[in-house]
Design an enzyme around this catalytic site. Structure first.
Site, PDB file in Angstrom:
ATOM      1  CB  CYS A  91      -0.861   0.080   1.241  1.00  0.00           C
ATOM      2  SG  CYS A  91      -1.611  -1.446   1.711  1.00  0.00           S
ATOM      3  CB  CYS A 146      -2.254   5.333   2.890  1.00  0.00           C
ATOM      4  SG  CYS A 146      -1.585   6.639   1.915  1.00  0.00           S
TER       5      CYS A 146
END
Lengths: 398, 123
Positions: free
Chosen positions: B33, B102
């Site tokens: 990610c 994130c």
């Protein structure tokens, strides 16, 4: 602080001679090229002169050049214009997986509008196998659009081989040559393409000027309807200074191309050789069939945006295809297409050299880059290797 | 793009490195990610006496890690558990919206480290 610009694939500074050529068309020669009095006629003349040198850069005829406002517009125009002009013959289009967004997203739009699109894979270097083009053909195929050179990994695609297939089957071939025109020789006759997109700011011309080459006799549906500008194929009052700038930049690019290529290639090779001396730095894209000023890597165990920021703090400007450095927070589809796993794609970094890059710049870069890698690896929990990363997927909400 | 404080913590990160004798370790994120944070804490009398980090990620991720390790030193475990994504972002004078989720994993990694400590202590 001295700054070193290594992002020439993003854009380029205007060449001083180009600026000089453009200036009169802002204030003195501001006429509308459709007007029939003196300033209008002068503007018209300037556009036609620019069309000649722009055409000459790619060995085309002036009337085969349609000026647009950007490479993205030229790509949109090519795909939509050809699809709509030929939809009675078939509704299948072939592109590659490593096209620019302006081709990929137009292809997706056309899919929603009832066209079928095949997205061709590439090999580990990012190169298309012409046999795959042949295999993808159907009775419905009308258009093949393949990028000439990838701005992300520098790969130069086998357009000549693909054009043989297109010719044999009587299909239309477009190439997005935004990253190649002005950087390598591009000759529409030798390439055998029917349409070609290119943009001025890739060869020290202004932003806001680009062109679509359409082979003589080629039918294309306009993207912008209105007046009779560009032969009725692209309406709207011409951006005269920008078009003049594109013409001048094309003239200089044609004159200096070999010199520019030879110079940046030597410096680029020096950069690549040095970068690969650091452990776990991999070159992305082909070692040989690549743009002469282009170097791209993945650096293991660290992330691209962090590299860009630290390089920028040292005065070096560059680019990355990492998820974190993109506004969409998605890893570059090009890197995924050449088989780079997502966690490695995070370490993407791209350096593109240009006319003002000096040997001194590259020496400074070569000194700085390994320091930055080692600094970030000093922070990374993976400095000693990836732990259990294979097959891992992303579940974080973005 | 980033605040001066983010740039300061990114370019001069505090408390970088492994802590071999850590009392608690927490890892959050996934390199697929983008970001991974590993936070180490040293605890004495329910107070965090030292904290270190290792981070794979962008400028924001590194700055968040540096900031969280600075903030927790001297806090009780209960106080440290009150650190959130929002309070970390605020301490850094804000983060770009796309980085809030994130890259802002500092609070989660810290909470995991505290949990790890408690498990190790049998609490």
């Amino acid at each position: 602080m001295k700054t070193i610009y290594l992002d020439h694939v993003a854009t380029n500074p205007l060449h001083p001679e180009v600026l000089e050529a453009m200036l009169p068309y802002f204030r003195e020669l501001y006429g509308n090229p459709l007007s029939i009095y003196e300033p209008g006629l002068k503007a018209r003349e300037a556009i036609e002169k620019a069309r000649e040198s722009t055409a000459a850069l790619i060995n085309a005829k002036p009337k085969e050049i349609i000026f647009t406002a950007s490479g993205a517009e030229a790509n949109n125009f090519a795909l939509k214009g050809i699809a709509y002009a030929n939809q009675n013959k078939g509704k299948h289009i072939i592109v590659s997986k490593i096209e620019h967004h302006s081709v990929l997203n137009t292809a997706r739009f056309l899919e929603k509008s009832g066209f079928a699109v095949t997205y061709l894979p590439v090999d580990k270097y990012g190169l298309i196998n012409p046999e795959d083009v042949e295999k993808a053909l159907t009775k419905e195929t009308i258009l093949i659009s393949i990028i000439h050179a990838s701005p992300e990994i520098g790969a130069i695609e086998p357009i000549v081989e693909i054009s043989r297939i297109a010719k044999q089957k009587g299909l239309i071939l477009h190439t997005d040559a935004v990253a190649s025109v002005g950087n390598i020789p591009v000759d529409v006759q030798a390439l055998g393409v029917d349409l070609l997109s290119f943009t001025a700011h890739q060869f020290y011309g202004p932003k806001g000027a680009a062109a679509l080459y359409v082979r003589e006799g080629g039918r294309i549906v306009p993207l912008i309807y209105g007046g009779i500008q560009e032969g009725g194929r692209r309406a709207g009052t011409e951006n005269v200074p920008a078009i003049v700038g594109m013409g001048k930049a094309a003239e200089l690019a044609k004159r200096d191309l070999q010199k520019r290529m030879d110079r940046v290639k030597v410096l680029r090779d020096k950069l690549i050789t040095n970068a690969l001396k650091t452990e776990k730095v991999l070159l992305t894209g082909p070692p040989e069939k690549r743009l002469p000023g282009h170097a791209s890597f993945v650096v293991e165990y660290i992330e691209g945006e962090a590299m860009l920021l630290l390089l920028a703090a040292k005065g070096i400007y560059s680019a990355s295809g990492s998820a974190c450095s993109s506004k969409a927070l998605k890893a570059s589809p090009v890197l995924i297409s050449i088989g780079i796993p997502a966690h490695l794609a995070q370490g993407s970094v791209v350096f593109t050299l240009g006319e003002e890059t000096t040997e001194e710049d590259i020496n400074y870069f070569n000194e700085t880059f390994p320091q930055i890698i080692s600094r970030l690896r000093g922070i990374s929990p993976y400095a000693k290797g990836w732990e259990g990363m294979e097959g891992s997927s992303c579940t974080v909400q973005k | 793009m980033y605040s001066a404080k983010v740039m300061d913590h990114f370019t001069n990160p505090r408390n970088v490195g492994e802590m071999p004798d850590a009392d608690g370790i927490g890892t959050e994120g996934n390199p697929v990610c983008g970001d991974v944070m590993k936070i180490y804490i040293k605890v004495s009398d329910d107070k965090i006496t030292d904290a270190k980090f290792q981070t794979f990620g962008c400028g924001a991720a590194i700055a968040v890690s540096s900031m969280v390790t600075e903030m927790v030193k001297g806090l009780t475990l209960d106080e440290a558990l009150k650190i959130t994504k929002a309070s970390l972002a605020e301490a850094l004078d804000g983060l770009p919206p796309q980085k809030m989720h994130c890259s802002n994993l500092g609070a989660d990694a810290l909470h995991k480290a505290i949990e790890d400590y408690k498990v190790k202590q049998g609490k």
